[in-house]
Design a protein around this motif. Structure first.
Motif, PDB file in Angstrom:
ATOM      1  N   GLY A   1      30.938  32.715  51.395  1.00  0.00           N
ATOM      2  CA  GLY A   1      32.155  32.014  51.747  1.00  0.00           C
ATOM      3  C   GLY A   1      33.147  31.855  50.618  1.00  0.00           C
ATOM      4  N   SER A   2      32.802  32.315  49.415  1.00  0.00           N
ATOM      5  CA  SER A   2      33.711  32.210  48.273  1.00  0.00           C
ATOM      6  C   SER A   2      34.665  33.394  48.230  1.00  0.00           C
ATOM      7  CB  SER A   2      32.928  32.145  46.962  1.00  0.00           C
ATOM      8  OG  SER A   2      32.152  30.971  46.895  1.00  0.00           O
ATOM      9  N   PHE A   3      35.842  33.158  47.683  1.00  0.00           N
ATOM     10  CA  PHE A   3      36.857  34.202  47.516  1.00  0.00           C
ATOM     11  C   PHE A   3      36.273  35.360  46.716  1.00  0.00           C
ATOM     12  CE2 PHE A   3      40.656  35.874  45.190  1.00  0.00           C
ATOM     13  CZ  PHE A   3      41.360  36.327  46.299  1.00  0.00           C
ATOM     14  N   ASP A   4      36.570  36.595  47.135  1.00  0.00           N
ATOM     15  CA  ASP A   4      35.886  37.748  46.546  1.00  0.00           C
ATOM     16  C   ASP A   4      36.816  38.758  45.886  1.00  0.00           C
ATOM     17  OD1 ASP A   4      37.114  38.941  48.711  1.00  0.00           O
ATOM     18  OD2 ASP A   4      35.273  39.320  49.817  1.00  0.00           O
ATOM     19  N   ARG A   5      38.058  38.342  45.563  1.00  0.00           N
ATOM     20  CA  ARG A   5      39.006  39.268  44.921  1.00  0.00           C
ATOM     21  C   ARG A   5      39.516  38.683  43.602  1.00  0.00           C
ATOM     22  NH1 ARG A   5      40.754  43.555  47.962  1.00  0.00           N
ATOM     23  NH2 ARG A   5      39.910  43.615  50.081  1.00  0.00           N
ATOM     24  N   ASN A   6      38.619  38.110  42.837  1.00  0.00           N
ATOM     25  CA  ASN A   6      39.010  37.496  41.572  1.00  0.00           C
ATOM     26  C   ASN A   6      39.287  38.549  40.502  1.00  0.00           C
ATOM     27  OD1 ASN A   6      38.843  34.708  42.269  1.00  0.00           O
ATOM     28  ND2 ASN A   6      36.615  34.910  42.332  1.00  0.00           N
ATOM     29  N   CYS A   7      40.222  38.194  39.614  1.00  0.00           N
ATOM     30  CA  CYS A   7      40.629  39.103  38.539  1.00  0.00           C
ATOM     31  C   CYS A   7      40.592  38.424  37.178  1.00  0.00           C
ATOM     32  CB  CYS A   7      42.046  39.624  38.800  1.00  0.00           C
ATOM     33  SG  CYS A   7      42.206  40.583  40.321  1.00  0.00           S
ATOM     34  N   SER A   8      40.055  37.199  37.109  1.00  0.00           N
ATOM     35  CA  SER A   8      40.049  36.472  35.846  1.00  0.00           C
ATOM     36  C   SER A   8      39.002  35.366  35.901  1.00  0.00           C
ATOM     37  CB  SER A   8      41.425  35.853  35.564  1.00  0.00           C
ATOM     38  OG  SER A   8      41.757  34.915  36.577  1.00  0.00           O
ATOM     39  N   PHE A   9      38.799  34.713  34.760  1.00  0.00           N
ATOM     40  CA  PHE A   9      37.890  33.563  34.715  1.00  0.00           C
ATOM     41  C   PHE A   9      38.440  32.455  35.612  1.00  0.00           C
ATOM     42  CE2 PHE A   9      36.282  29.566  33.072  1.00  0.00           C
ATOM     43  CZ  PHE A   9      34.938  29.847  32.891  1.00  0.00           C
ATOM     44  N   ASN A  10      37.595  31.875  36.454  1.00  0.00           N
ATOM     45  CA  ASN A  10      38.080  30.874  37.413  1.00  0.00           C
ATOM     46  C   ASN A  10      37.085  29.754  37.650  1.00  0.00           C
ATOM     47  OD1 ASN A  10      36.223  31.862  39.679  1.00  0.00           O
ATOM     48  ND2 ASN A  10      37.346  33.714  39.117  1.00  0.00           N
ATOM     49  N   ASN A  11      35.823  29.917  37.183  1.00  0.00           N
ATOM     50  CA  ASN A  11      34.786  28.901  37.340  1.00  0.00           C
ATOM     51  C   ASN A  11      34.510  28.566  38.802  1.00  0.00           C
ATOM     52  OD1 ASN A  11      32.844  27.496  35.939  1.00  0.00           O
ATOM     53  ND2 ASN A  11      34.013  25.584  35.916  1.00  0.00           N
ATOM     54  N   GLN A  12      34.697  29.562  39.690  1.00  0.00           N
ATOM     55  CA  GLN A  12      34.332  29.399  41.092  1.00  0.00           C
ATOM     56  C   GLN A  12      32.897  29.890  41.298  1.00  0.00           C
ATOM     57  OE1 GLN A  12      37.143  31.610  43.408  1.00  0.00           O
ATOM     58  NE2 GLN A  12      38.890  30.357  42.825  1.00  0.00           N
ATOM     59  N   GLN A  13      32.246  29.375  42.329  1.00  0.00           N
ATOM     60  CA  GLN A  13      30.920  29.878  42.666  1.00  0.00           C
ATOM     61  C   GLN A  13      31.027  31.311  43.170  1.00  0.00           C
ATOM     62  OE1 GLN A  13      27.709  27.808  44.614  1.00  0.00           O
ATOM     63  NE2 GLN A  13      28.874  25.896  44.583  1.00  0.00           N
ATOM     64  N   TRP A  14      29.983  32.077  42.917  1.00  0.00           N
ATOM     65  CA  TRP A  14      29.956  33.437  43.448  1.00  0.00           C
ATOM     66  C   TRP A  14      29.185  33.481  44.764  1.00  0.00           C
ATOM     67  CZ3 TRP A  14      26.667  36.233  39.088  1.00  0.00           C
ATOM     68  CH2 TRP A  14      25.422  35.632  38.980  1.00  0.00           C
ATOM     69  N   ASN A  15      29.418  34.516  45.533  1.00  0.00           N
ATOM     70  CA  ASN A  15      28.576  34.818  46.685  1.00  0.00           C
ATOM     71  C   ASN A  15      27.366  35.569  46.141  1.00  0.00           C
ATOM     72  OD1 ASN A  15      30.593  33.792  48.470  1.00  0.00           O
ATOM     73  ND2 ASN A  15      31.678  35.733  48.295  1.00  0.00           N
TER      74      ASN A  15
ATOM     75  N   VAL B   1      29.054  44.849  47.302  1.00  0.00           N
ATOM     76  CA  VAL B   1      29.590  44.619  45.961  1.00  0.00           C
ATOM     77  C   VAL B   1      31.069  44.227  46.051  1.00  0.00           C
ATOM     78  CG1 VAL B   1      30.050  45.623  43.711  1.00  0.00           C
ATOM     79  CG2 VAL B   1      27.974  46.262  44.950  1.00  0.00           C
ATOM     80  N   ALA B   2      31.455  43.139  45.355  1.00  0.00           N
ATOM     81  CA  ALA B   2      32.849  42.690  45.338  1.00  0.00           C
ATOM     82  C   ALA B   2      33.103  41.945  44.034  1.00  0.00           C
ATOM     83  CB  ALA B   2      33.165  41.835  46.568  1.00  0.00           C
ATOM     84  N   SER B   3      33.983  40.919  44.081  1.00  0.00           N
ATOM     85  CA  SER B   3      34.399  40.246  42.845  1.00  0.00           C
ATOM     86  C   SER B   3      34.534  38.746  43.062  1.00  0.00           C
ATOM     87  CB  SER B   3      35.731  40.844  42.351  1.00  0.00           C
ATOM     88  OG  SER B   3      36.049  40.396  41.066  1.00  0.00           O
ATOM     89  N   SER B   4      33.492  38.120  43.588  1.00  0.00           N
ATOM     90  CA  SER B   4      33.486  36.668  43.741  1.00  0.00           C
ATOM     91  C   SER B   4      32.958  36.007  42.469  1.00  0.00           C
ATOM     92  CB  SER B   4      32.632  36.262  44.953  1.00  0.00           C
ATOM     93  OG  SER B   4      31.311  36.754  44.836  1.00  0.00           O
ATOM     94  N   GLY B   5      33.307  34.721  42.294  1.00  0.00           N
ATOM     95  CA  GLY B   5      32.876  33.997  41.100  1.00  0.00           C
ATOM     96  C   GLY B   5      33.681  34.386  39.880  1.00  0.00           C
ATOM     97  N   ASN B   6      33.111  34.160  38.690  1.00  0.00           N
ATOM     98  CA  ASN B   6      33.778  34.558  37.446  1.00  0.00           C
ATOM     99  C   ASN B   6      33.718  36.076  37.321  1.00  0.00           C
ATOM    100  OD1 ASN B   6      34.458  31.972  36.484  1.00  0.00           O
ATOM    101  ND2 ASN B   6      32.384  31.663  35.738  1.00  0.00           N
ATOM    102  N   SER B   7      34.820  36.735  37.620  1.00  0.00           N
ATOM    103  CA  SER B   7      34.812  38.185  37.677  1.00  0.00           C
ATOM    104  C   SER B   7      36.224  38.707  37.534  1.00  0.00           C
ATOM    105  CB  SER B   7      34.214  38.650  39.011  1.00  0.00           C
ATOM    106  OG  SER B   7      34.243  40.054  39.129  1.00  0.00           O
TER     107      SER B   7
END
Length: 463
Positions: free
Chosen positions: A165-179, A219-225
């Motif tokens: 349920g976490s956003f999966d298109r991150n491009c920088s440090f964000n301190n969000q939880q990953w899937n 494979v995607a880009s959720s969390g710190n990614s």
């Protein structure tokens, strides 16, 4: 895993088949150049606490398969299969590369991977990379959009942590939880699989078991990614970090945990593709404009591009084009003068010769990828392969599928290969399919012509 493209243009003199000079265009792709940490200190505390809580809950309920008492663990160390695979319906030779390994040098600024190299990173805050990062290449965001690369269980075990349920298109440090999915194995070890695509995580829950090779997510880009990749991290039965690679500078474990440990450099061909124009890789997180095509008019100028992982200075790749009669039409070598984790190199050719099915082959480090394309007008029946259209796509309900020739049947399968819809005994050039009851995700629609040997598969995204 931010993607940076460094493009260069080289001119090579060619003496093959009347081509006097050709321009080689391409360059390097750099992932996570800033060295953004995959898991923050706060994340580690959160995830370890969640694992302990879930283990206690399963134990209390009598559902935990592998108990805290080490005497209950299997003495047989698990053996990992490779944790990513290309989904059915796609045709790249490989969809991934390895960007960084575990950092065994705990001093800030000191880097040492399992092979005594520096293919890893740390940060000034004290973070040392604690796993292996497997990135998508080529066209990572397109791969995410189409769910092209799947994460699978490296070993059988029991799910002890799950987040989706976490956003999966991150491009920088964000301190969000990953899937992510964490799996405990019979020897008490735990494997972490992080940065999954939102909505792709297996429907199984904490306490359920998985088999080796079973689908876990995309494979995607959720969390710190900073771009699409899998972060794979492993702990032993004592909750101590291990590095699954065996090597001279890994002092955490003496043996490899891989069933078939890959070479330190995985030099090879990810894809050989034909394009109408040079790809536009864009900026994170935009989907790349690939300009891929397999259908060209006679006299068209075509870009022939090879996509590589771990190119090594002093090596070269062989590019070959074969005409419909199987004769070698053109060939050239791409000579590598740098060490690149990921790269792409291509040349143009204008084909005015035979119509029909042509073949483009790229060979590097003993690995080849064969790509077919068509020049000239397709036969009426073969148009089914190139001109099947589905709309709207993406869809939330009714999908219309049409072709220039009649088709006999349509089979719709989900990402796991299960048949979810069937339309049989048809003799039509257009029908409507109802996707409204299907869950969100990628589906593969296989259309078979009246000739059973003629079929094509198209991908449909259900919103």
């Amino acid at each position: 895993m931010k993607l940076i493209l460094r493009v260069s243009i080289l001119s090579y003199m060619l003496l093959t088949f009347g081509v006097s000079m050709a321009q080689v265009v391409g360059g390097e792709s750099v992932f996570n150049p800033e060295g953004i940490e995959c898991v923050s200190e706060e994340d580690y505390a959160l995830y370890h606490a969640a694992v302990a809580q879930n283990q206690a809950m399963l134990t209390q309920q009598g559902l935990r398969l592998y108990q805290n008492d080490i005497s209950n663990f299997s003495e047989q160390q698990v053996s990992f299969a490779w944790p990513v695979q290309q989904a059915d319906g796609f045709e790249y030779n490989s969809t991934w590369g390895i960007s960084v390994y575990f950092d065994h040098d705990e001093t800030t600024g000191g880097l040492q991977d399992w092979n005594c190299g520096t293919r890893t990173y740390d940060t000034s805050s004290g973070y040392n990379h604690q796993g292996v990062d497997i990135f998508l290449w080529p066209f990572s965001w397109k791969q995410v959009e189409e769910s092209q690369t799947e994460i699978i269980a490296a070993a059988p075990g029991q799910i002890i942590f799950k987040n989706d349920g976490s956003f999966d298109r991150n491009c920088s440090f964000n301190n969000q939880q990953w899937n992510a999915i964490f799996i405990e194995h019979s020897d008490g070890s735990i494997a972490w699989y992080g940065h999954m695509k939102n909505g792709s995580v297996t429907s199984k829950n904490v306490g359920d078991t998985v088999a080796q090779g079973e689908y876990l997510g995309v494979v995607a880009s959720s969390g710190n990614s900073t771009g699409p990749h899998l972060h794979f991290e492993v702990y032993d039965e004592n909750n101590s970090l291990i590095d699954p690679y065996a090597g001279p500078c890994n002092d955490l474990n003496d043996t490899s945990w891989w069933a078939d440990q890959k070479e330190y450099l995985n030099s090879g061909v990810n894809a050989a593709l034909t394009h109408t124009n040079l790809p536009n890789f864009g900026t994170c997180p935009s989907i790349e404009e690939t300009f891929e095509s397999t259908q060209f008019d006679v006299g068209a100028t075509i870009w022939f591009i090879g996509y590589y992982k771990d190119q090594v200075t002093g090596t070269s790749s062989l590019n070959q084009i074969f005409d419909p009669s199987g004769n070698l039409y053109s060939s050239w070598n791409t000579n590598f003068t740098d060490d690149f984790v990921a790269s792409w190199w291509g040349q143009q050719r204008t084909i005015t010769d035979q119509t029909g099915e042509w073949i483009y082959v790229v060979t590097y480090n003993g690995e080849s990828h064969t790509h077919t394309f068509n020049v000239g007008q397709l036969s009426v029946e073969d148009q089914l392969f190139d001109e099947v259209r589905v709309f709207p796509n993406p869809t939330s309900g009714i999908v219309t599928i049409g072709a220039p020739v009649a088709f006999k049947q349509i089979v719709v399968r989900d990402a796991l290969g299960r048949t979810v819809l069937e339309y049989l005994d048809l003799n039509s050039i257009s029908i409507e399919m109802d996707f409204s009851s299907l869950t969100t995700g990628i589906y593969f629609v296989t259309v078979q012509g009246l000739d059973a040997d003629t079929q094509t598969t198209v991908r449909v995204l259900k919103k």
